[in-house]
Design a protein around this motif. Structure first.
Motif, PDB file in Angstrom:
ATOM      1  N   MET A   1       0.849  -1.183   0.000  1.00 24.81           N
ATOM      2  CA  MET A   1       0.000   0.000   0.000  1.00 24.81           C
ATOM      3  C   MET A   1       0.895   1.248   0.000  1.00 24.81           C
ATOM      4  O   MET A   1       1.729   1.398   0.892  1.00 24.81           O
ATOM      5  CB  MET A   1      -0.893  -0.022   1.233  1.00 24.81           C
ATOM      6  N   PRO A   2       0.752   2.125  -0.971  1.00 26.16           N
ATOM      7  CA  PRO A   2       1.589   3.331  -1.021  1.00 26.16           C
ATOM      8  C   PRO A   2       1.205   4.329   0.072  1.00 26.16           C
ATOM      9  O   PRO A   2       0.060   4.393   0.499  1.00 26.16           O
ATOM     10  CB  PRO A   2       1.324   3.905  -2.404  1.00 26.16           C
ATOM     11  N   ILE A   3       2.188   5.092   0.507  1.00 29.40           N
ATOM     12  CA  ILE A   3       1.976   6.139   1.505  1.00 29.40           C
ATOM     13  C   ILE A   3       2.158   7.477   0.813  1.00 29.40           C
ATOM     14  O   ILE A   3       3.154   7.701   0.140  1.00 29.40           O
ATOM     15  CB  ILE A   3       2.977   6.005   2.662  1.00 29.40           C
ATOM     16  N   GLU A   4       1.179   8.358   0.974  1.00 33.13           N
ATOM     17  CA  GLU A   4       1.239   9.682   0.364  1.00 33.13           C
ATOM     18  C   GLU A   4       1.461  10.728   1.453  1.00 33.13           C
ATOM     19  O   GLU A   4       0.720  10.786   2.424  1.00 33.13           O
ATOM     20  CB  GLU A   4      -0.061   9.976  -0.374  1.00 33.13           C
ATOM     21  N   ILE A   5       2.492  11.543   1.299  1.00 34.27           N
ATOM     22  CA  ILE A   5       2.775  12.626   2.238  1.00 34.27           C
ATOM     23  C   ILE A   5       2.374  13.925   1.550  1.00 34.27           C
ATOM     24  O   ILE A   5       2.903  14.267   0.496  1.00 34.27           O
ATOM     25  CB  ILE A   5       4.261  12.651   2.640  1.00 34.27           C
ATOM     26  N   LYS A   6       1.428  14.657   2.139  1.00 36.94           N
ATOM     27  CA  LYS A   6       0.860  15.830   1.494  1.00 36.94           C
ATOM     28  C   LYS A   6       1.474  17.147   1.960  1.00 36.94           C
ATOM     29  O   LYS A   6       1.139  18.183   1.429  1.00 36.94           O
ATOM     30  CB  LYS A   6      -0.642  15.872   1.734  1.00 36.94           C
ATOM     31  N   GLU A   7       2.347  17.130   2.931  1.00 38.47           N
ATOM     32  CA  GLU A   7       2.921  18.359   3.454  1.00 38.47           C
ATOM     33  C   GLU A   7       4.425  18.373   3.273  1.00 38.47           C
ATOM     34  O   GLU A   7       5.088  17.363   3.439  1.00 38.47           O
ATOM     35  CB  GLU A   7       2.633  18.493   4.950  1.00 38.47           C
ATOM     36  N   LEU A   8       4.951  19.530   2.930  1.00 39.76           N
ATOM     37  CA  LEU A   8       6.390  19.730   2.842  1.00 39.76           C
ATOM     38  C   LEU A   8       6.673  21.151   3.286  1.00 39.76           C
ATOM     39  O   LEU A   8       6.140  22.093   2.719  1.00 39.76           O
ATOM     40  CB  LEU A   8       6.903  19.505   1.419  1.00 39.76           C
ATOM     41  N   HIS A   9       7.457  21.301   4.335  1.00 41.46           N
ATOM     42  CA  HIS A   9       7.817  22.622   4.853  1.00 41.46           C
ATOM     43  C   HIS A   9       9.223  22.953   4.381  1.00 41.46           C
ATOM     44  O   HIS A   9      10.148  22.176   4.589  1.00 41.46           O
ATOM     45  CB  HIS A   9       7.772  22.640   6.386  1.00 41.46           C
ATOM     46  N   ILE A  10       9.366  24.108   3.738  1.00 39.60           N
ATOM     47  CA  ILE A  10      10.663  24.551   3.236  1.00 39.60           C
ATOM     48  C   ILE A  10      11.024  25.858   3.923  1.00 39.60           C
ATOM     49  O   ILE A  10      10.228  26.790   3.940  1.00 39.60           O
ATOM     50  CB  ILE A  10      10.641  24.738   1.709  1.00 39.60           C
ATOM     51  N   LYS A  11      12.224  25.906   4.496  1.00 40.05           N
ATOM     52  CA  LYS A  11      12.706  27.111   5.160  1.00 40.05           C
ATOM     53  C   LYS A  11      13.885  27.653   4.365  1.00 40.05           C
ATOM     54  O   LYS A  11      14.696  26.894   3.863  1.00 40.05           O
ATOM     55  CB  LYS A  11      13.153  26.806   6.583  1.00 40.05           C
ATOM     56  N   ALA A  12      13.972  28.984   4.262  1.00 39.12           N
ATOM     57  CA  ALA A  12      15.072  29.593   3.514  1.00 39.12           C
ATOM     58  C   ALA A  12      15.581  30.821   4.264  1.00 39.12           C
ATOM     59  O   ALA A  12      14.835  31.468   4.987  1.00 39.12           O
ATOM     60  CB  ALA A  12      14.606  29.997   2.124  1.00 39.12           C
ATOM     61  N   VAL A  13      16.861  31.117   4.075  1.00 45.72           N
ATOM     62  CA  VAL A  13      17.490  32.300   4.656  1.00 45.72           C
ATOM     63  C   VAL A  13      17.974  33.173   3.505  1.00 45.72           C
ATOM     64  O   VAL A  13      18.696  32.702   2.630  1.00 45.72           O
ATOM     65  CB  VAL A  13      18.673  31.911   5.565  1.00 45.72           C
ATOM     66  N   VAL A  14      17.564  34.440   3.508  1.00 45.25           N
ATOM     67  CA  VAL A  14      17.964  35.365   2.460  1.00 45.25           C
ATOM     68  C   VAL A  14      18.975  36.340   3.032  1.00 45.25           C
ATOM     69  O   VAL A  14      18.721  36.994   4.030  1.00 45.25           O
ATOM     70  CB  VAL A  14      16.746  36.140   1.909  1.00 45.25           C
ATOM     71  N   VAL A  15      20.157  36.396   2.396  1.00 48.80           N
ATOM     72  CA  VAL A  15      21.214  37.309   2.841  1.00 48.80           C
ATOM     73  C   VAL A  15      21.734  38.091   1.639  1.00 48.80           C
ATOM     74  O   VAL A  15      21.712  37.609   0.509  1.00 48.80           O
ATOM     75  CB  VAL A  15      22.381  36.562   3.513  1.00 48.80           C
ATOM     76  N   ALA A  16      22.246  39.297   1.894  1.00 46.02           N
ATOM     77  CA  ALA A  16      22.741  40.147   0.818  1.00 46.02           C
ATOM     78  C   ALA A  16      24.204  39.876   0.504  1.00 46.02           C
ATOM     79  O   ALA A  16      24.643  40.038  -0.626  1.00 46.02           O
ATOM     80  CB  ALA A  16      22.550  41.611   1.194  1.00 46.02           C
ATOM     81  N   ASP A  17      24.982  39.461   1.472  1.00 42.45           N
ATOM     82  CA  ASP A  17      26.416  39.271   1.306  1.00 42.45           C
ATOM     83  C   ASP A  17      26.717  37.876   0.766  1.00 42.45           C
ATOM     84  O   ASP A  17      26.365  36.871   1.381  1.00 42.45           O
ATOM     85  CB  ASP A  17      27.112  39.481   2.655  1.00 42.45           C
ATOM     86  N   GLN A  18      27.375  37.788  -0.376  1.00 48.49           N
ATOM     87  CA  GLN A  18      27.677  36.499  -1.010  1.00 48.49           C
ATOM     88  C   GLN A  18      28.646  35.663  -0.174  1.00 48.49           C
ATOM     89  O   GLN A  18      28.507  34.454  -0.090  1.00 48.49           O
ATOM     90  CB  GLN A  18      28.245  36.726  -2.414  1.00 48.49           C
ATOM     91  N   GLN A  19      29.653  36.289   0.464  1.00 51.74           N
ATOM     92  CA  GLN A  19      30.611  35.535   1.270  1.00 51.74           C
ATOM     93  C   GLN A  19      29.942  34.929   2.492  1.00 51.74           C
ATOM     94  O   GLN A  19      30.262  33.818   2.896  1.00 51.74           O
ATOM     95  CB  GLN A  19      31.772  36.427   1.677  1.00 51.74           C
ATOM     96  N   SER A  20      29.032  35.651   3.087  1.00 45.93           N
ATOM     97  CA  SER A  20      28.298  35.106   4.230  1.00 45.93           C
ATOM     98  C   SER A  20      27.492  33.892   3.807  1.00 45.93           C
ATOM     99  O   SER A  20      27.398  32.917   4.539  1.00 45.93           O
ATOM    100  CB  SER A  20      27.358  36.157   4.819  1.00 45.93           C
ATOM    101  N   LEU A  21      26.936  33.985   2.639  1.00 51.31           N
ATOM    102  CA  LEU A  21      26.144  32.871   2.119  1.00 51.31           C
ATOM    103  C   LEU A  21      27.003  31.630   1.918  1.00 51.31           C
ATOM    104  O   LEU A  21      26.608  30.530   2.273  1.00 51.31           O
ATOM    105  CB  LEU A  21      25.484  33.275   0.791  1.00 51.31           C
TER     106      LEU A  21
END
Length: 54
Positions: A1-21
């Motif tokens: 029997m297949p299992i279906e997962i309907k939720e996916l939480h994605i977190k992201a961090v936005v930064v301006a400095d490329q070196q910090s990233l």
């Protein structure tokens, strides 16, 4: 029997400095992988528990 997962939480961090990233990227990548794995495992165990209750 297949299992279906309907939720996916994605977190992201936005930064301006490329070196910090670049320096944070390797740390955040491992953390995000762990969080995703834990969430998928938790939902899988929850679905299996529901299946066993029936």
């Amino acid at each position: 029997m297949p299992i279906e997962i309907k939720e996916l939480h994605i977190k992201a961090v936005v930064v301006a400095d490329q070196q910090s990233l670049m320096s944070r990227e390797s740390i955040n990548l491992a953390k995000l992988k762990r969080e995703i794995s834990e969430e998928v495992l938790r939902k899988l165990m929850q679905k299996l528990g529901q299946k066993n209750e029936r």
